[in-house]
Design a protein around this motif. Sequence first.
Motif, PDB file in Angstrom:
ATOM      1  N   GLU A 138     -65.227  43.744 -34.353  1.00  0.00           N
ATOM      2  CA  GLU A 138     -65.646  44.497 -33.276  1.00  0.00           C
ATOM      3  C   GLU A 138     -64.819  44.861 -32.054  1.00  0.00           C
ATOM      4  O   GLU A 138     -65.060  45.826 -31.369  1.00  0.00           O
ATOM      5  CB  GLU A 138     -66.899  43.462 -32.610  1.00  0.00           C
ATOM      6  N   MET A 139     -63.687  43.850 -31.984  1.00  0.00           N
ATOM      7  CA  MET A 139     -62.555  44.143 -31.025  1.00  0.00           C
ATOM      8  C   MET A 139     -61.921  45.379 -31.337  1.00  0.00           C
ATOM      9  O   MET A 139     -61.483  46.270 -30.639  1.00  0.00           O
ATOM     10  CB  MET A 139     -61.702  42.905 -30.695  1.00  0.00           C
ATOM     11  N   GLY A 140     -61.641  45.658 -32.450  1.00  0.00           N
ATOM     12  CA  GLY A 140     -60.918  47.018 -32.966  1.00  0.00           C
ATOM     13  C   GLY A 140     -60.388  46.666 -34.227  1.00  0.00           C
ATOM     14  O   GLY A 140     -60.639  45.545 -35.133  1.00  0.00           O
ATOM     15  N   ASP A 141     -59.798  47.491 -34.981  1.00  0.00           N
ATOM     16  CA  ASP A 141     -58.967  47.502 -36.381  1.00  0.00           C
ATOM     17  C   ASP A 141     -57.705  47.338 -35.887  1.00  0.00           C
ATOM     18  O   ASP A 141     -56.937  47.886 -35.240  1.00  0.00           O
ATOM     19  CB  ASP A 141     -59.530  48.795 -37.056  1.00  0.00           C
ATOM     20  N   TYR A 142     -56.991  47.057 -37.202  1.00  0.00           N
ATOM     21  CA  TYR A 142     -55.476  46.668 -37.150  1.00  0.00           C
ATOM     22  C   TYR A 142     -54.907  46.689 -38.573  1.00  0.00           C
ATOM     23  O   TYR A 142     -55.623  46.713 -39.737  1.00  0.00           O
ATOM     24  CB  TYR A 142     -55.181  45.380 -36.630  1.00  0.00           C
ATOM     25  N   ALA A 143     -53.664  47.278 -38.803  1.00  0.00           N
ATOM     26  CA  ALA A 143     -53.004  47.414 -40.184  1.00  0.00           C
ATOM     27  C   ALA A 143     -51.596  47.559 -39.812  1.00  0.00           C
ATOM     28  O   ALA A 143     -51.230  48.016 -38.702  1.00  0.00           O
ATOM     29  CB  ALA A 143     -53.414  48.588 -40.932  1.00  0.00           C
ATOM     30  N   GLU A 144     -50.733  47.030 -40.741  1.00  0.00           N
ATOM     31  CA  GLU A 144     -49.270  47.194 -40.497  1.00  0.00           C
ATOM     32  C   GLU A 144     -48.725  47.754 -41.830  1.00  0.00           C
ATOM     33  O   GLU A 144     -49.206  47.596 -42.931  1.00  0.00           O
ATOM     34  CB  GLU A 144     -48.631  45.809 -40.252  1.00  0.00           C
ATOM     35  N   LYS A 331     -62.944  42.450 -14.702  1.00  0.00           N
ATOM     36  CA  LYS A 331     -61.734  41.568 -14.227  1.00  0.00           C
ATOM     37  C   LYS A 331     -61.806  40.219 -15.246  1.00  0.00           C
ATOM     38  O   LYS A 331     -61.288  39.445 -15.210  1.00  0.00           O
ATOM     39  CB  LYS A 331     -61.854  41.124 -13.044  1.00  0.00           C
ATOM     40  N   LEU A 332     -62.836  40.064 -16.141  1.00  0.00           N
ATOM     41  CA  LEU A 332     -62.900  39.054 -17.205  1.00  0.00           C
ATOM     42  C   LEU A 332     -62.340  39.511 -18.667  1.00  0.00           C
ATOM     43  O   LEU A 332     -62.912  40.469 -18.944  1.00  0.00           O
ATOM     44  CB  LEU A 332     -64.500  38.462 -16.990  1.00  0.00           C
ATOM     45  N   LEU A 333     -61.906  38.467 -19.171  1.00  0.00           N
ATOM     46  CA  LEU A 333     -61.513  38.737 -20.474  1.00  0.00           C
ATOM     47  C   LEU A 333     -62.514  38.919 -21.441  1.00  0.00           C
ATOM     48  O   LEU A 333     -63.231  38.000 -21.592  1.00  0.00           O
ATOM     49  CB  LEU A 333     -60.413  37.529 -20.869  1.00  0.00           C
ATOM     50  N   SER A 334     -62.807  40.115 -22.192  1.00  0.00           N
ATOM     51  CA  SER A 334     -63.764  40.262 -23.017  1.00  0.00           C
ATOM     52  C   SER A 334     -63.207  40.498 -24.346  1.00  0.00           C
ATOM     53  O   SER A 334     -64.130  40.660 -25.334  1.00  0.00           O
ATOM     54  CB  SER A 334     -64.599  41.614 -22.399  1.00  0.00           C
ATOM     55  N   GLY A 335     -61.999  40.415 -24.874  1.00  0.00           N
ATOM     56  CA  GLY A 335     -61.539  40.564 -26.142  1.00  0.00           C
ATOM     57  C   GLY A 335     -60.159  40.718 -26.110  1.00  0.00           C
ATOM     58  O   GLY A 335     -59.394  40.789 -25.349  1.00  0.00           O
ATOM     59  N   PHE A 336     -59.574  40.130 -27.215  1.00  0.00           N
ATOM     60  CA  PHE A 336     -57.848  39.986 -27.456  1.00  0.00           C
ATOM     61  C   PHE A 336     -57.748  40.262 -29.015  1.00  0.00           C
ATOM     62  O   PHE A 336     -58.486  40.118 -29.738  1.00  0.00           O
ATOM     63  CB  PHE A 336     -57.516  38.983 -26.575  1.00  0.00           C
ATOM     64  N   SER A 337     -56.437  40.398 -29.033  1.00  0.00           N
ATOM     65  CA  SER A 337     -55.963  40.583 -30.397  1.00  0.00           C
ATOM     66  C   SER A 337     -54.374  40.109 -30.328  1.00  0.00           C
ATOM     67  O   SER A 337     -53.667  40.268 -29.489  1.00  0.00           O
ATOM     68  CB  SER A 337     -55.751  42.015 -31.152  1.00  0.00           C
ATOM     69  N   ILE A 338     -53.915  39.386 -31.365  1.00  0.00           N
ATOM     70  CA  ILE A 338     -52.404  38.960 -31.508  1.00  0.00           C
ATOM     71  C   ILE A 338     -52.304  38.971 -33.079  1.00  0.00           C
ATOM     72  O   ILE A 338     -53.087  38.735 -33.859  1.00  0.00           O
ATOM     73  CB  ILE A 338     -52.486  37.422 -30.934  1.00  0.00           C
ATOM     74  N   GLN A 339     -51.109  39.450 -33.126  1.00  0.00           N
ATOM     75  CA  GLN A 339     -50.509  39.423 -34.512  1.00  0.00           C
ATOM     76  C   GLN A 339     -49.211  38.487 -34.701  1.00  0.00           C
ATOM     77  O   GLN A 339     -48.371  38.673 -33.698  1.00  0.00           O
ATOM     78  CB  GLN A 339     -49.993  40.775 -34.881  1.00  0.00           C
ATOM     79  N   GLU A 340     -49.085  37.506 -35.558  1.00  0.00           N
ATOM     80  CA  GLU A 340     -48.180  36.869 -35.731  1.00  0.00           C
ATOM     81  C   GLU A 340     -47.725  35.963 -34.347  1.00  0.00           C
ATOM     82  O   GLU A 340     -46.721  35.595 -33.982  1.00  0.00           O
ATOM     83  CB  GLU A 340     -46.809  37.409 -36.047  1.00  0.00           C
ATOM     84  N   GLY A 341     -48.750  35.404 -33.831  1.00  0.00           N
ATOM     85  CA  GLY A 341     -48.897  34.352 -32.616  1.00  0.00           C
ATOM     86  C   GLY A 341     -49.756  33.297 -32.764  1.00  0.00           C
ATOM     87  O   GLY A 341     -50.812  33.049 -33.570  1.00  0.00           O
ATOM     88  N   SER A 342     -49.204  32.094 -32.068  1.00  0.00           N
ATOM     89  CA  SER A 342     -49.737  30.916 -32.099  1.00  0.00           C
ATOM     90  C   SER A 342     -50.562  30.278 -30.790  1.00  0.00           C
ATOM     91  O   SER A 342     -51.093  29.403 -30.883  1.00  0.00           O
ATOM     92  CB  SER A 342     -48.660  29.773 -32.658  1.00  0.00           C
ATOM     93  N   TYR A 343     -50.439  31.365 -29.883  1.00  0.00           N
ATOM     94  CA  TYR A 343     -51.087  31.077 -28.736  1.00  0.00           C
ATOM     95  C   TYR A 343     -51.490  32.302 -27.700  1.00  0.00           C
ATOM     96  O   TYR A 343     -50.633  33.032 -27.752  1.00  0.00           O
ATOM     97  CB  TYR A 343     -50.550  29.811 -27.814  1.00  0.00           C
TER      98      TYR A 343
END
Length: 420
Positions: A138-144, A331-343
């Motif tokens: 729902e946040m979005g799509d991703y590929a590499e 101003k409130l966090l409503s979504g996020f994406s991380i790639q190769e991350g631990s925090y």
Amino acid sequence: VRQFSEMDAIAFYDDRIPSTQPTHGPSVWMPGAGDTVFRNDWSPDATYMLLRGEHGVTRSAGLAHEHPDETSFIIYAGGEMLALDAGYINYTNHDKVNEGRNHNVVLIDGEGPPRYTQFGKTAGGGNDAYIRDFFSSEMGDYAEVDASYQGVELKRRVLFPDHTYFIISDEIDSKGATRSFEWRLHGNGGGNSGGTYSRDGNVAKWKRNKAELIAYIPQQPAYRISEQDTIHSFDYLEEQTHTTLRVHQETENPRYLSVLYPRRLISCCETSNPEMPSFKTAEASGGTAIIIDLKDKKDITWLRDSNEKFVSISNTLESDAALGYTRQLNKLLSGFSIQEGSYLIFNQITFLQSNFPVDAGISLEDTLYAGFIRGPESGYTVKIPLQNRLIERAVFAENPIEAVIENDYATFALKGAAQL
């Protein structure tokens, strides 16, 4: 979309059968064929990107017609081709448009993926490339896509946040050697192609009748931005020109981060164009970051430098992700994406922490914490904040999971990739 599709010329086509909207997608991952399609819906005016990563027979069987286009892409939106492929004139003239420089790739010392010749004629093109680690949420799509040419290794990541625009990052391993790099974007405007091109500092724009493509390149001392008119062909024997955006740098193990924003323009039944975002290079240590402002929404994306362990942005955000993205709604966090991350830490709250690097695309709505997470098949843990809430239901890969609760955080033991 009829004007860019000739399926009836290459496939059996029975027009007695009415067309129906597919039940899958609309974004589609085809790693075996070497293609990823990002798409927000099935309408003719949809926002669409095709990302290339051919390997094996799908590349080699192209023979003299094969283009060296690994990591390249096209963008179509609002009824217009916006970021283009060089196309095809005819066989006699096909060498005018089949070099790496004719595609949306990074050139190394002026050269893109290789074009192979035999007896003075084109015999094939490109090296093997591989589509990796696609997900849809729902946040979005991703590929590499991973590629290798001119003695360097490249990883191009594409995020389609909110199924609206594209964040593109390029991570290049030159094995410590200083080389000349040129990031290229072929837009359908400028030259004699019928559209217009303009640039104001770090914002470039290709404008057609029904849509435009806005490209933002962050402010970096190492970047030198320029333009060049380049040839393309949409139809047989046609030769037109467009303006190519070029971003140069001479360094070792470089990084590129960009935002490509397709924007539909006013139609006959509307009184105003859709909202125009504003772009800004954010203050960041450990990497490069861009802020995208849209009225009540604020997006931040960042790319970590090759020699850094984490990125910190304006005392608001910290993460060790190679590529990351956050959305704030009022101003409130409503979504996020991380790639190769631990925090990911946002406003001093740890919204995700893992004991192994993961890929994640998460939406936060009211009391819902949901999205996609990928980690090792051998197992990993993910810790998320409860923020004074109780867990009513937790599911991973459609199976109930239990949490360990401590200090207002829930920790889950997970394996592999699935929806959380």
